[in-house]
Motif scaffolding. Structure first.
Motif, mmCIF file in Angstrom:
data_model
loop_
_atom_site.group_PDB
_atom_site.id
_atom_site.type_symbol
_atom_site.label_atom_id
_atom_site.label_comp_id
_atom_site.label_asym_id
_atom_site.label_seq_id
_atom_site.Cartn_x
_atom_site.Cartn_y
_atom_site.Cartn_z
ATOM 1 N N GLN A 75 0.809 -1.206 0.000
ATOM 2 C CA GLN A 75 0.000 0.000 0.000
ATOM 3 C C GLN A 75 0.846 1.260 0.000
ATOM 4 N N HIS A 78 2.484 1.826 -3.262
ATOM 5 C CA HIS A 78 1.647 1.844 -4.464
ATOM 6 C C HIS A 78 1.190 3.273 -4.733
ATOM 7 N N PRO A 79 1.436 3.784 -5.935
ATOM 8 C CA PRO A 79 1.071 5.181 -6.232
ATOM 9 C C PRO A 79 -0.418 5.472 -6.071
ATOM 10 N N ASP A 80 -1.272 4.441 -6.216
ATOM 11 C CA ASP A 80 -2.711 4.672 -6.159
ATOM 12 C C ASP A 80 -3.293 4.592 -4.754
ATOM 13 N N PHE A 81 -2.495 4.157 -3.783
ATOM 14 C CA PHE A 81 -3.019 4.086 -2.421
ATOM 15 C C PHE A 81 -3.102 5.503 -1.865
ATOM 16 N N PRO A 82 -4.262 5.893 -1.322
ATOM 17 C CA PRO A 82 -4.436 7.289 -0.878
ATOM 18 C C PRO A 82 -3.464 7.668 0.239
ATOM 19 N N GLN A 121 9.558 3.483 -9.076
ATOM 20 C CA GLN A 121 8.165 3.898 -8.913
ATOM 21 C C GLN A 121 7.667 3.635 -7.496
ATOM 22 N N ALA A 125 6.547 6.418 -4.550
ATOM 23 C CA ALA A 125 5.281 6.396 -3.815
ATOM 24 C C ALA A 125 5.531 6.469 -2.311
#
Length: 268
Positions: A75, A78-82, A121, A125
Motif C-alpha cells: 500500500q 503503491h502510487p494509487d493508495f491514498p 516507482q 510512492a
C-alpha cells in the motif's frame, strides 16, 4: 553472572518484547524488567493495552523506544493508495506513542514488490506518503524511522540496504524521517557495518541488531558486535539500541548474559 544482565555496562538496550518473551503486553514488560533491561521496543500497537503497559513501564522506571506504525504490504509503495489514509494511520500512531513513556519513534516498512512497478516507482510512492505525513510528525514531534530489509529473510521486498534507504531520506528532506538501521538486515544485505555507520550516521534515527545468519543474540554468529557497539557509541548514534533478535534456544536469560558479555568487551 550478574543478576540483571539486561543492565548492560556500556550500551543501553531496548529489548524486543515480541521476540524475547511470551504473554500479554504487561507480562512481557515484567519479564524484561526482571532481566534488568531499561527499555523495550515492540511491533504492533493496536492489539495491546497501552495504558496498562505504560503503567508497568513507569513502575519499573523503563521506557519504550519505538513500535511499528506501518508494516508489510503493498500500500505505502503503491502510487494509487491514498496518502490521506497513510497520514491518518501515522496520526493515530503518534497518539499511541504519546501513551508510552519515552516513545518518540515509529517504524515504517516500505512494502513488498508490486508486479508491474519498478523499484523507482515504488520508492517514489513511499517518498510521497512520507512527505504527506510531515506536518503531523512535526506537530506531534514524532519521528518515522524507515527500515530497509534484507533479501534472504524478506524476499520480494522493495527496500534493501543503506543506499536506497538514505536516498529516500534525502528525498523527503526532513529531520522527522530517518532510518531504522537494523544491523542484522545491513549485514545480510551488504556487510561493511562500521564503514557504513560512519558514512551514513546523519540518516540513522535508531539502531537495531541481531547476529547473522541466525538472527539470535550477539555472540552466536559472525558479527563482532563488541567492536560494532564500541564504534556506534563513538559515533554518538541514538541510544538505546534495539535487541530485535531471537534468544538462542528460547533462553532469554542466557541471551541477556551473552549480550552483557558482548557489551562488556565493547568497553575494553
Amino acid at each position: 553472572m550478574t543478576e540483571f544482565p539486561g543492565r548492560t555496562p556500556h550500551t543501553p538496550i531496548a529489548v524486543n518484547i515480541e521476540m524475547w518473551f511470551e504473554g500479554d503486553f504487561v507480562e512481557r514488560i515484567e519479564q524484561a524488567a526482571a532481566l534488568g533491561f531499561p527499555a523495550i521496543e515492540l511491533w504492533t500497537w493496536r492489539d495491546k493495552d497501552l495504558v496498562a503497559g505504560a503503567a508497568a513501564l513507569r513502575k519499573h522506571g523503563m521506557t519504550a523506544t519505538q513500535f511499528t506504525a506501518w508494516g508489510f504490504g503493498q500500500q505505502i509503495n503503491h502510487p494509487d493508495f491514498p496518502k490521506e489514509d497513510f497520514v491518518a494511520e501515522i496520526s493515530a500512531a503518534c497518539d499511541a506513542a504519546e501513551l508510552l513513556p519515552g516513545c518518540e519513534l515509529m517504524t515504517v516498512v516500505a512494502g513488498d514488490n508490486i508486479p508491474g512497478l519498478s523499484k523507482e516507482q515504488m520508492h517514489a510512492a513511499v517518498i510521497d506518503k512520507l512527505t504527506a505525513a510531515l506536518p503531523v510528525l512535526a506537530a506531534k514531534r514524532k519521528m518515522i524511522i524507515v527500515e530497509p530489509m534484507n533479501p534472504y529473510n524478506h524476499p520480494d521486498h522493495c527496500l534493501y540496504g543503506s543506499a536506497d534507504g538514505v536516498a529516500i531520506c534525502k528525498a523527503v528532506n526532513s529531520p522527522w524521517v530517518r532510518l531504522n538501521w537494523d544491523l542484522f538486515h545491513m549485514q545480510r544485505s551488504e556487510g561493511n557495518l562500521i564503514d557504513n555507520l560512519e558514512m551514513h550516521r546523519e540518516w540513522i534515527g535508531y539502531v537495531q541488531f541481531a547476529d547473522s545468519p541466525g538472527r539470535n543474540e550477539p555472540g552466536t554468529g559472525e558479527v563482532n558486535y563488541s567492536e560494532v557497539f564500541k564504534r556506534a557509541r563513538e559515533l554518538e548514534l541514538p541510544l538505546p539500541f534495539g535487541a530485535e533478535c531471537l534468544p538462542l534456544g528460547g533462553d532469554a536469560r542466557r541471551a541477556a548474559e551473552r549480550l552483557y558479555q558482548t557489551d562488556l568487551k565493547s568497553g575494553q
